[in-house]
Motif scaffolding. Structure first.
Motif, PDB file in Angstrom:
ATOM      1  N   GLU A   1       4.591   6.879  -1.988  1.00 24.67           N
ATOM      2  CA  GLU A   1       3.829   7.786  -1.116  1.00 24.67           C
ATOM      3  C   GLU A   1       3.018   8.747  -1.982  1.00 24.67           C
ATOM      4  OE1 GLU A   1       6.639   9.320   2.137  1.00 24.67           O
ATOM      5  OE2 GLU A   1       7.947   8.903   0.460  1.00 24.67           O
ATOM      6  N   MET A   2       1.891   9.216  -1.464  1.00 18.37           N
ATOM      7  CA  MET A   2       1.099  10.171  -2.253  1.00 18.37           C
ATOM      8  C   MET A   2       1.905  11.464  -2.466  1.00 18.37           C
ATOM      9  SD  MET A   2      -1.748  11.485   0.432  1.00 18.37           S
ATOM     10  CE  MET A   2      -1.300  12.275   1.977  1.00 18.37           C
TER      11      MET A   2
ATOM     12  N   PHE B   1      -8.791   5.378  10.954  1.00 19.40           N
ATOM     13  CA  PHE B   1      -8.468   3.957  11.102  1.00 19.40           C
ATOM     14  C   PHE B   1      -9.323   3.304  12.177  1.00 19.40           C
ATOM     15  CE2 PHE B   1      -4.649   5.444   8.950  1.00 19.40           C
ATOM     16  CZ  PHE B   1      -4.596   4.505   7.938  1.00 19.40           C
TER      17      PHE B   1
ATOM     18  N   GLY C   1      -0.869  -2.669   4.036  1.00 18.14           N
ATOM     19  CA  GLY C   1      -0.161  -1.465   4.475  1.00 18.14           C
ATOM     20  C   GLY C   1       0.521  -1.650   5.811  1.00 18.14           C
TER      21      GLY C   1
ATOM     22  N   ASP D   1      -7.021  -3.889   6.930  1.00 20.23           N
ATOM     23  CA  ASP D   1      -6.942  -4.802   8.081  1.00 20.23           C
ATOM     24  C   ASP D   1      -6.382  -6.183   7.757  1.00 20.23           C
ATOM     25  OD1 ASP D   1      -8.080  -2.667   9.361  1.00 20.23           O
ATOM     26  OD2 ASP D   1     -10.062  -3.568   9.584  1.00 20.23           O
ATOM     27  N   ILE D   2      -5.603  -6.312   6.700  1.00 21.21           N
ATOM     28  CA  ILE D   2      -4.949  -7.607   6.459  1.00 21.21           C
ATOM     29  C   ILE D   2      -3.662  -7.636   7.282  1.00 21.21           C
ATOM     30  CG2 ILE D   2      -3.845  -9.127   4.756  1.00 21.21           C
ATOM     31  CD1 ILE D   2      -5.804  -7.967   2.687  1.00 21.21           C
TER      32      ILE D   2
ATOM     33  N   LYS E   1      -7.606   4.743  -5.870  1.00 23.15           N
ATOM     34  CA  LYS E   1      -7.705   4.101  -4.564  1.00 23.15           C
ATOM     35  C   LYS E   1      -8.749   4.872  -3.766  1.00 23.15           C
ATOM     36  CE  LYS E   1      -4.864   2.606  -0.637  1.00 23.15           C
ATOM     37  NZ  LYS E   1      -5.056   3.621   0.414  1.00 23.15           N
TER      38      LYS E   1
ATOM     39  N   ALA F   1       0.834  -1.212   0.000  1.00 27.69           N
ATOM     40  CA  ALA F   1       0.000   0.000   0.000  1.00 27.69           C
ATOM     41  C   ALA F   1       0.865   1.258   0.000  1.00 27.69           C
ATOM     42  CB  ALA F   1      -0.887   0.003   1.250  1.00 27.69           C
ATOM     43  N   PRO F   2       0.333   2.332  -0.600  1.00 30.28           N
ATOM     44  CA  PRO F   2       1.026   3.610  -0.468  1.00 30.28           C
ATOM     45  C   PRO F   2       0.921   4.086   0.977  1.00 30.28           C
ATOM     46  CG  PRO F   2      -1.136   3.935  -1.481  1.00 30.28           C
ATOM     47  CD  PRO F   2      -0.934   2.447  -1.344  1.00 30.28           C
ATOM     48  N   MET F   3       2.034   4.502   1.546  1.00 29.47           N
ATOM     49  CA  MET F   3       1.985   5.059   2.913  1.00 29.47           C
ATOM     50  C   MET F   3       2.920   6.262   2.994  1.00 29.47           C
ATOM     51  SD  MET F   3       1.691   1.763   5.458  1.00 29.47           S
ATOM     52  CE  MET F   3       2.840   0.695   4.599  1.00 29.47           C
ATOM     53  N   ALA F   4       2.314   7.439   3.184  1.00 26.88           N
ATOM     54  CA  ALA F   4       3.103   8.666   3.318  1.00 26.88           C
ATOM     55  C   ALA F   4       4.051   8.502   4.498  1.00 26.88           C
ATOM     56  CB  ALA F   4       2.165   9.853   3.525  1.00 26.88           C
TER      57      ALA F   4
ATOM     58  N   ASN G   1      -5.131   9.173  -5.699  1.00 20.21           N
ATOM     59  CA  ASN G   1      -5.585   9.026  -4.316  1.00 20.21           C
ATOM     60  C   ASN G   1      -6.973   9.643  -4.174  1.00 20.21           C
ATOM     61  OD1 ASN G   1      -6.160   9.780  -1.574  1.00 20.21           O
ATOM     62  ND2 ASN G   1      -4.037   9.324  -1.067  1.00 20.21           N
TER      63      ASN G   1
ATOM     64  N   MET H   1      -4.076  -5.685  -1.023  1.00 14.18           N
ATOM     65  CA  MET H   1      -3.086  -4.648  -0.713  1.00 14.18           C
ATOM     66  C   MET H   1      -2.874  -4.630   0.794  1.00 14.18           C
ATOM     67  SD  MET H   1      -3.414  -0.537  -1.317  1.00 14.18           S
ATOM     68  CE  MET H   1      -2.844  -0.418  -3.000  1.00 14.18           C
TER      69      MET H   1
ATOM     70  N   GLN I   1       1.660   7.457  -6.841  1.00 13.97           N
ATOM     71  CA  GLN I   1       0.337   7.939  -6.428  1.00 13.97           C
ATOM     72  C   GLN I   1       0.332   9.460  -6.330  1.00 13.97           C
ATOM     73  OE1 GLN I   1      -1.515   7.939  -2.480  1.00 13.97           O
ATOM     74  NE2 GLN I   1      -2.987   6.458  -3.289  1.00 13.97           N
TER      75      GLN I   1
ATOM     76  N   ASN J   1      -8.442  -4.004   0.237  1.00 14.17           N
ATOM     77  CA  ASN J   1      -7.501  -3.422   1.208  1.00 14.17           C
ATOM     78  C   ASN J   1      -8.217  -3.144   2.534  1.00 14.17           C
ATOM     79  OD1 ASN J   1      -6.427  -0.109   1.845  1.00 14.17           O
ATOM     80  ND2 ASN J   1      -5.107  -1.867   2.189  1.00 14.17           N
TER      81      ASN J   1
ATOM     82  N   HIS K   1     -10.540   0.424   0.101  1.00 16.08           N
ATOM     83  CA  HIS K   1     -10.324   0.268   1.543  1.00 16.08           C
ATOM     84  C   HIS K   1     -11.707   0.427   2.170  1.00 16.08           C
ATOM     85  CE1 HIS K   1      -8.511   2.224   5.443  1.00 16.08           C
ATOM     86  NE2 HIS K   1      -9.037   1.046   5.666  1.00 16.08           N
TER      87      HIS K   1
HETATM   88  C1  LIG Z   1       1.319   5.865   7.862  1.00 20.65           C
HETATM   89  C2  LIG Z   1       0.281   5.706   6.772  1.00 20.65           C
HETATM   90  C3  LIG Z   1       0.352   6.499   5.645  1.00 20.65           C
HETATM   91  C4  LIG Z   1      -0.580   6.349   4.612  1.00 20.65           C
HETATM   92  N1  LIG Z   1      -0.452   7.087   3.490  1.00 20.65           N
HETATM   93  C5  LIG Z   1      -1.274   6.849   2.433  1.00 20.65           C
HETATM   94  C6  LIG Z   1      -1.046   7.482   1.178  1.00 20.65           C
HETATM   95  O1  LIG Z   1      -0.078   8.225   0.982  1.00 20.65           O
HETATM   96  N2  LIG Z   1      -1.930   7.215   0.179  1.00 20.65           N
HETATM   97  C7  LIG Z   1      -3.003   6.359   0.343  1.00 20.65           C
HETATM   98  O2  LIG Z   1      -3.773   6.149  -0.602  1.00 20.65           O
HETATM   99  N3  LIG Z   1      -3.218   5.747   1.511  1.00 20.65           N
HETATM  100  C8  LIG Z   1      -2.372   5.953   2.536  1.00 20.65           C
HETATM  101  N4  LIG Z   1      -2.544   5.244   3.708  1.00 20.65           N
HETATM  102  C9  LIG Z   1      -3.612   4.227   3.776  1.00 20.65           C
HETATM  103  C10 LIG Z   1      -3.070   2.846   3.355  1.00 20.65           C
HETATM  104  O3  LIG Z   1      -2.634   2.847   2.017  1.00 20.65           O
HETATM  105  C11 LIG Z   1      -4.136   1.756   3.529  1.00 20.65           C
HETATM  106  O4  LIG Z   1      -5.229   2.055   2.711  1.00 20.65           O
HETATM  107  C12 LIG Z   1      -4.620   1.657   4.968  1.00 20.65           C
HETATM  108  O5  LIG Z   1      -3.538   1.687   5.873  1.00 20.65           O
HETATM  109  C13 LIG Z   1      -5.449   0.376   5.178  1.00 20.65           C
HETATM  110  O6  LIG Z   1      -4.668  -0.758   4.891  1.00 20.65           O
HETATM  111  P1  LIG Z   1      -3.980  -1.642   6.083  1.00 20.65           P
HETATM  112  O7  LIG Z   1      -5.078  -2.018   7.032  1.00 20.65           O
HETATM  113  O8  LIG Z   1      -3.364  -2.804   5.371  1.00 20.65           O
HETATM  114  O9  LIG Z   1      -2.964  -0.743   6.745  1.00 20.65           O
HETATM  115  C14 LIG Z   1      -1.631   5.398   4.748  1.00 20.65           C
HETATM  116  C15 LIG Z   1      -1.714   4.621   5.906  1.00 20.65           C
HETATM  117  C16 LIG Z   1      -0.772   4.748   6.904  1.00 20.65           C
HETATM  118  C17 LIG Z   1      -0.845   3.867   8.118  1.00 20.65           C
END
Ligand SMILES: Cc1cc2nc3c(=O)[nH]c(=O)nc-3n(C[C@H](O)[C@H](O)[C@H](O)COP(=O)(O)O)c2cc1C
Length: 339
Positions: free
Chosen positions: A57-58, A194, A241, A219-220, A156, A31-34, A114, A239, A87, A217, A186
């Motif tokens: 990251e976005m 969250f 994260g 909670d996996i 997404k 997953a993308p994570m900033a 995004n 996906m 993204q 996507n 998601h």
């Molecule tokens: C620290 C962090 C940063 C995130 N940044 C982005 C992001 O840049 N773009 C995006 O679409 N989702 C972002 N997310 C959401 C994740 O991509 C994902 O949709 C969300 O965490 C749920 O998946 P998970 O339960 O596997 O973590 C972020 C989540 C976290 C925890």
């Protein structure tokens, strides 16, 4: 870890995820994570195995459009992590179209829009999850991106903005008509952040409503969570994260389970320490020592989550200032001397 006795007779059948011309195998996506999925982390996850696609990251489309140096530097991929998706977020069609073209010129394989981010800075500019409240604008944004780039465009999304206002199916249909090639869902509302749980029912509804691939996507955390997501929603890929933070081996674990029903032993403390060391090395190579180590301060506590009595160690890890310091602390972790 999946329970050893889980019935695998209903194991999901697996085939490559096809996003336009891009074939993603295994159908497992980082997953993308900033603040996390820069080149260093994506590369680490690749090296650990089992992942088919990684997402950066976005990045703000405005910042790219105005050639902000730091944002342009986020096009930081290398060939050995392909396929990779860039993204971008934005709500102004011409601006996000320009950003999509820039991602193509910089060599991305996929452009992801995004449409799920709920943080005020993004939503105030009508971007991210705000687009779920405005399907007309969302359509313009998607059409502009699809027109601007030869790359496959994906989106997404979340379930909708707030409970009682589920928009996922409506937006997914618009996306398909606009030429979007895959949709990640998601299953939470934006307002939930969250909190609560991700709803697999929404992902299943989207899968029923469109013929383009759907990526599930939310909670996996374990291999059996991934199997359940595939089975219950019919989605084409999953996906992951947060479960990858501090455990870049999660994809390998999931893949072993999905393919062969093999339960890999969880990574040992020494393996996690070695992964953290490699992560640090990649960050320092990418960002230089000062910034690379600063970025690692947020990651390191994740790697020692399972270490008992490590409160003092975790505190020390958030205060490190050199790579040597990190490595010395990680040596102590690997050697079992953490008190
Ligand atoms: C620290 C962090 C940063 C995130 N940044 C982005 C992001 O840049 N773009 C995006 O679409 N989702 C972002 N997310 C959401 C994740 O991509 C994902 O949709 C969300 O965490 C749920 O998946 P998970 O339960 O596997 O973590 C972020 C989540 C976290 C925890």
């Amino acid at each position: 870890m999946p329970p050893a006795q889980e019935d695998r007779s209903s194991a999901p059948s697996l085939s490559p995820l096809r996003i336009g011309p891009v074939s993603v195998w295994p159908p497992l996506v980082l997953a993308p994570m900033a603040g996390a999925t820069n080149h260093a982390f994506r590369m680490l996850v690749r090296e650990c195995g089992g992942v088919g696609l990684v997402v950066g990251e976005m990045i703000s489309s405005f910042a790219l459009h105005y050639e902000n140096r730091r944002s342009l530097a986020m096009f930081d991929w290398t060939d050995d992590e392909r396929p990779v998706a860039a993204q971008i977020f934005g709500a102004v069609p011409e601006v996000i179209a320009d950003a999509a073209k820039r991602a193509e010129d910089a060599g991305a394989d996929i452009v992801d829009i995004n449409m799920g981010c709920w943080v005020p800075k993004v939503v105030r500019s009508s971007a991210g999850a705000a687009l779920l409240r405005d399907p007309v604008q969302a359509q313009s944004v998607m059409e502009a991106c699809v027109k601007a780039t030869k790359l496959p465009v994906t989106i997404k999304i979340r379930r909708g903005w707030d409970s009682g206002d589920s928009r996922a199916v409506e937006v997914a249909r618009i996306a398909q008509d606009a030429g979007v090639r895959a949709i990640t869902v998601h299953g939470r509302f934006a307002k939930q952040g969250f909190g609560g749980a991700s709803d697999p029912g929404t992902i299943a509804e989207v899968k029923q409503a469109v013929s383009i691939p759907v990526i599930g996507n939310g909670d996996i955390r374990t291999p059996s969570d991934a199997a359940r997501m595939l089975r219950e929603t019919g989605c084409d890929a999953v996906m992951i994260g947060r479960a990858a933070l501090g455990n870049p081996f999660i994809f390998r674990q999931v893949w072993a389970w999905l393919c062969d029903g093999k339960v890999l032993p969880p990574p040992s403390v020494a393996e996690l320490a070695a992964a953290a060391r490699r992560h640090t090395e990649l960050q320092v190579r990418l960002l230089g020592e000062e910034r690379g180590v600063r970025e690692m301060r947020a990651h390191l506590p994740h790697y020692v989550r399972g270490v008992e009595n490590a409160a003092k160690l975790r505190h020390e890890l958030t205060r490190v200032s050199t790579a040597d310091e990190i490595n010395r602390l990680l040596d102590r972790v690997a050697g079992g001397a953490v008190a």
